[in-house]
Scaffold this motif. Structure first.
Motif, mmCIF file in Angstrom:
data_model
loop_
_atom_site.group_PDB
_atom_site.id
_atom_site.type_symbol
_atom_site.label_atom_id
_atom_site.label_comp_id
_atom_site.label_asym_id
_atom_site.label_seq_id
_atom_site.Cartn_x
_atom_site.Cartn_y
_atom_site.Cartn_z
ATOM 1 N N GLY A 41 7.083 15.359 11.168
ATOM 2 C CA GLY A 41 7.768 14.666 12.249
ATOM 3 C C GLY A 41 8.731 13.627 11.711
ATOM 4 N N ALA A 42 8.537 12.384 12.119
ATOM 5 C CA ALA A 42 9.426 11.303 11.686
ATOM 6 C C ALA A 42 9.132 10.843 10.265
ATOM 7 C CB ALA A 42 9.297 10.115 12.640
ATOM 8 N N HIS A 43 7.996 11.270 9.714
ATOM 9 C CA HIS A 43 7.650 10.881 8.344
ATOM 10 C C HIS A 43 8.529 11.619 7.346
ATOM 11 C CE1 HIS A 43 3.844 8.798 9.401
ATOM 12 N NE2 HIS A 43 3.816 9.677 10.391
ATOM 13 N N ARG A 44 8.726 11.012 6.207
ATOM 14 C CA ARG A 44 9.396 11.651 5.094
ATOM 15 C C ARG A 44 8.490 11.575 3.878
ATOM 16 N NH1 ARG A 44 11.411 13.948 8.259
ATOM 17 N NH2 ARG A 44 13.596 14.269 8.806
ATOM 18 N N PRO A 45 8.481 12.602 3.055
ATOM 19 C CA PRO A 45 7.585 12.564 1.901
ATOM 20 C C PRO A 45 7.902 11.374 1.010
ATOM 21 C CG PRO A 45 9.208 14.332 1.686
ATOM 22 C CD PRO A 45 9.310 13.817 3.083
ATOM 23 N N PRO A 46 6.887 10.625 0.616
ATOM 24 C CA PRO A 46 7.129 9.405 -0.174
ATOM 25 C C PRO A 46 7.623 9.732 -1.575
ATOM 26 C CG PRO A 46 4.788 9.895 -0.097
ATOM 27 C CD PRO A 46 5.458 10.880 0.829
ATOM 28 N N GLU A 47 8.302 8.770 -2.170
ATOM 29 C CA GLU A 47 8.779 8.957 -3.529
ATOM 30 C C GLU A 47 7.635 8.849 -4.527
ATOM 31 O OE1 GLU A 47 11.938 6.293 -4.369
ATOM 32 O OE2 GLU A 47 13.290 7.109 -2.832
ATOM 33 N N LYS A 48 6.667 8.003 -4.251
ATOM 34 C CA LYS A 48 5.572 7.771 -5.180
ATOM 35 C C LYS A 48 4.296 8.463 -4.694
ATOM 36 C CE LYS A 48 8.082 5.195 -7.810
ATOM 37 N NZ LYS A 48 8.513 5.722 -9.149
ATOM 38 N N LEU A 49 3.542 9.005 -5.629
ATOM 39 C CA LEU A 49 2.333 9.749 -5.290
ATOM 40 C C LEU A 49 1.267 8.856 -4.675
ATOM 41 C CD1 LEU A 49 2.014 12.077 -8.421
ATOM 42 C CD2 LEU A 49 2.876 12.665 -6.157
ATOM 43 N N ASP A 50 1.244 7.586 -5.062
ATOM 44 C CA ASP A 50 0.208 6.712 -4.511
ATOM 45 C C ASP A 50 0.456 6.355 -3.051
ATOM 46 O OD1 ASP A 50 2.314 4.945 -4.794
ATOM 47 O OD2 ASP A 50 1.357 3.711 -6.330
ATOM 48 N N ALA A 51 1.607 6.780 -2.504
ATOM 49 C CA ALA A 51 1.897 6.559 -1.080
ATOM 50 C C ALA A 51 1.577 7.787 -0.232
ATOM 51 C CB ALA A 51 3.360 6.147 -0.894
ATOM 52 N N PHE A 52 0.965 8.810 -0.820
ATOM 53 C CA PHE A 52 0.638 10.040 -0.088
ATOM 54 C C PHE A 52 -0.190 9.813 1.174
ATOM 55 C CE2 PHE A 52 1.140 14.244 -2.582
ATOM 56 C CZ PHE A 52 2.486 13.974 -2.754
ATOM 57 N N PRO A 53 -1.123 8.864 1.195
ATOM 58 C CA PRO A 53 -1.937 8.700 2.410
ATOM 59 C C PRO A 53 -1.139 8.436 3.685
ATOM 60 C CG PRO A 53 -2.977 7.578 0.579
ATOM 61 C CD PRO A 53 -1.631 8.036 0.088
#
Length: 434
Positions: A41-53
């Protein structure tokens, strides 16, 4: 890009390697996978892996819907159709069969990663291994064959069916190892007993049994029985999640735990299966395994819920020298049965049943209707040559109560009553879905 000997590599270096791969994979999935854009949806995949949650999860039903609405491969097919090098189909054991595709790059990396797991379990140059899984489109056939070859062993592609020929082939070719499901040796034992007078499983000379596709190999009693019958070392050499990687974990001589050998190309997480909250990746933690491809061409998956409940048993360097995290599979979330508020898995039932020498180890759970349940109905099969002693069923019920905390109703059935299969054996029968 694979990391050389990733299962022995420094964990910090592997984390940096995954981050470098994700820098490219992130943009690739965002640009080419409609399923993921829809899920995010409005989310975008984070640049850093630790932001996956912060990113929504993807599950199996979403993949099924994608393939139903966008046949045959779903709208998470990110590669061009001309880049598809191989097509597989899942067995459909837990639902609708899925179509899986690999590019040449995907197939190569799948073979190398799976080969690490098979090698960890003891297979290598000098071995002659017969591969007894279904080659007819199922991922476990040809793809697992390639993982066996990646160890340097000589592979005999036998498949399933014609068990008599298989036994003769093992004898004539000097086979030293077998690759199959853990329930398949029971099929061989029956044929040996009925059609090869005087021959015992140990007489075949197999030194290594490489198993996968079914739960239960963590159980010490089950392994002991098989090793005593066959004379080979029993290894769970083939743990995987078909939609992600056919094989990415295996046991070693030093440990019964599975070693996660794909930390260069797979990013793992643990979540609470009920709330989906992220759990710490630390020794002793138990939760549902979530996986993300750091590099996948055809059908990349990001934060995919595997449905497997695992317990992390080690995150430091193992006695074998591997840095690969260790874990045990507790069970599948969709196989969990709740008995008066207590969560029970078939693997736990198997562990108890295998404590009784008078039982063959074969069992079946037949659930009447959708639940909830007050009692777990279990059919347990007698061992060959055994008779049902008075009180055996009650003894098993008592042990299940002690081990798991559930109330069970155990029915003892004669030897060879329950089905033996060449493929995956269904342990739970739900009559409302039959």
């Amino acid at each position: 890009m694979l990391y050389h000997r990733a299962d022995f590599a420094d964990l910090k270096e592997l984390a940096a390697h995954r981050q470098r791969l994700w820098d490219t994979q992130r943009a690739y999935v965002l640009a080419r996978s409609d399923l993921h854009r829809r899920a995010w949806g409005a989310h975008r995949p984070p640049e850093k892996l630790d932001a996956f949650p912060d990113l929504p999860l993807v599950d199996k039903e979403m993949l099924r819907e994608s393939q139903r609405d966008h046949p045959p491969f779903g709208d998470y097919l990110a590669a061009e159709p001309a880049d598809i090098a191989r097509v597989h189909r899942t067995s459909g054991t837990t639902g609708t069969a899925m179509n899986l595709v690999l590019s040449a790059q995907d197939a190569h990396e799948t073979a190398v990663v799976g080969g690490r797991a098979q090698a960890a379990s003891g297979l290598g140059p000098g071995h002659r291994v017969v591969h007894c899984l279904n080659y007819r489109m199922w991922m476990g056939g040809l793809t697992d064959h390639m993982t066996l070859e990646a160890t340097g062993a000589a592979v005999v592609p036998f498949g399933v069916g014609d068990t008599r020929l298989l036994i003769r082939t093992i004898q004539e070719l000097g086979i030293t190892a077998i690759s199959c499901t853990p329930s398949y040796p029971a099929v061989l034992e029956r044929v040996i007993e009925e059609e090869f007078p005087g021959l015992k499983p140990k007489d075949l000379g197999l030194r290594l049994g490489l198993f996968g596709g079914e739960a239960g190999l963590d159980n010490a009693d089950f392994r002991r029985r098989m090793e005593e019958t066959w004379g080979f070392r029993v290894r769970n050499a083939n743990y995987g999640v078909t939609d992600v990687f056919c094989n990415f974990a295996g046991q070693t001589d030093e440990s019964n735990d599975l070693h996660f050998v794909a930390l260069d190309v797979l990013h793992p997480e643990l979540i609470d299966p009920e709330t989906a909250a992220v759990l710490p990746w630390r020794e002793g933690e138990r939760g549902e395994l979530v996986l993300t491809h750091m590099r996948r061409h055809c059908q990349p998956l990001v934060r995919f819920r595997t449905g497997d409940i695992i317990e992390l048993t080690g995150t430091g360097r193992a006695p074998c020298g591997r840095t690969a995290p260790r874990f045990r599979v507790v069970g599948r979330a969709d196989d969990m049965v709740v008995i008066r508020g207590i969560n029970a898995f078939p693997t736990q039932v198997a562990a108890t049943i295998n404590q009784f020498d008078g039982l063959s180890g074969e069992y079946r759970i037949v659930l009447p209707g959708p639940g909830p349940y007050d009692v777990l109905p279990v059919e347990a099969e007698l061992a060959a040559g055994s008779t049902a002693d008075e009180g055996l069923a009650e003894a098993v019920e008592t042990r299940l109560k002690r081990d798991i905390g559930i109330t069970a109703r155990v029915t003892i059935v004669p030897f060879n009553t329950l089905p033996r299969t060449e493929g995956k054996t269904r342990r739970i029968i739900r009559t409302d879905k039959a």
